[in-house]
Design an enzyme around this catalytic site. Sequence first.
Site, short mmCIF file in Angstrom:
data_model
loop_
_atom_site.label_atom_id
_atom_site.label_comp_id
_atom_site.label_asym_id
_atom_site.label_seq_id
_atom_site.Cartn_x
_atom_site.Cartn_y
_atom_site.Cartn_z
CB CYS A 1 17.16 2.67 -8.72
SG CYS A 1 18.26 4.09 -8.45
CG HIS B 1 21.13 0.69 -7.81
ND1 HIS B 1 20.30 1.00 -8.87
CD2 HIS B 1 20.71 -0.53 -7.37
CE1 HIS B 1 19.45 0.02 -9.08
NE2 HIS B 1 19.67 -0.92 -8.18
CG HIS C 1 17.02 -3.68 -8.05
ND1 HIS C 1 18.30 -3.37 -8.44
CD2 HIS C 1 16.80 -4.94 -8.52
CE1 HIS C 1 18.84 -4.38 -9.10
NE2 HIS C 1 17.95 -5.35 -9.15
#
Length: 352
Positions: free
Chosen positions: A267, A315, A327
């Site tokens: 990510c 994240h 993402h």
Amino acid sequence: MNRRRHAIATLGVVCALTVLASPALTLQASAAPLPPPPPTQPKKTLEEVRQEIDGLYRQAAVATDAYNLAEEKAKEQSGEIVKLARMVVSGQKRIDDLKARAGAAARAQYRNGGLPDGAQFVLTNDPQLFLDNAGRLKEGQKATSDLLAELTAEQELLTTYTTDASVNWTKLEDNRLKQAAARKEINSKIDAAKKLESQLAAEERARLLRLEEQAQYRAQTAWVNSGVLKGLTGKATPEARRAVEFATAQIGKPYVWGAEGPGSYDCSGLTQSAWASAGRPIPRTSQEQWRLLPHVDIKDMRPGDLIVYFKDASHIGMYVGNGAIVHAPRPGRNVTIAGAGSMEILGVVRPS
């Protein structure tokens, strides 16, 4: 007749022994009862399995951040060690040159009969020669003093470079150990999640995916219905547009922990690479991106900003407008477009 009485007597003894033995057998049996069967564990619901798998991947994401940070620090320290090594070599050459010059001065003194220049000037019978060389003597003394001071300073610098290199080497080894521990943790959590999924039938795995999508849809719907997107008028800067274009061009590429492209990403590797393509270097991990980049209120959010998720900032995704992010979700998934509110939002940061 005697034989019959003997048979009857024998039978009586056998019966008596049987009667006497029976209570003992009963006591022995009652003294060692069979253990009760283990309690039956209630079968987990598919939603519970989904939450457990999600939790394992979240833990893997935290460990991935730790791995990436240790890797970044190790790279910095390796570069610092190389730089210091070059400075040590350069410093040693400088010291060798200064020593050679000092040696040349000593040899010149020896050739002059072992007397310093000052003594030779004092002993001369020529007053004019004495006056002419007095200035040069003073300059020579200062040059010698400067030479010794420079040599001392260079030696001190060399000692500092060597010490700094040793400290950085220790830090490098420490971060390599952290990387190894994080790698073990990541693989352990991913393997556990995959094992849980593998125990499900094909139909259950399909239902599991639908449950995941439904949970994300509910969260996104609630987020949009809260009115958070009303009044968002911010337009992307030219740099942000380039970052968004880069990130969306990676859609379909697989998530791989620790990856920074070009074939796969995690990510924060995706967001870092996207902004690097726009000429803006940012930290490597989602936690560092959250900690070090300027924070922005959601009501002021614009495309190119980064949305950080979960309380541990484990994240991150890039806002692309219209309530969506691009993402790299987790292992087993590809870079994709998702609802910006489909996960628990911690906050927003702006690289530009």
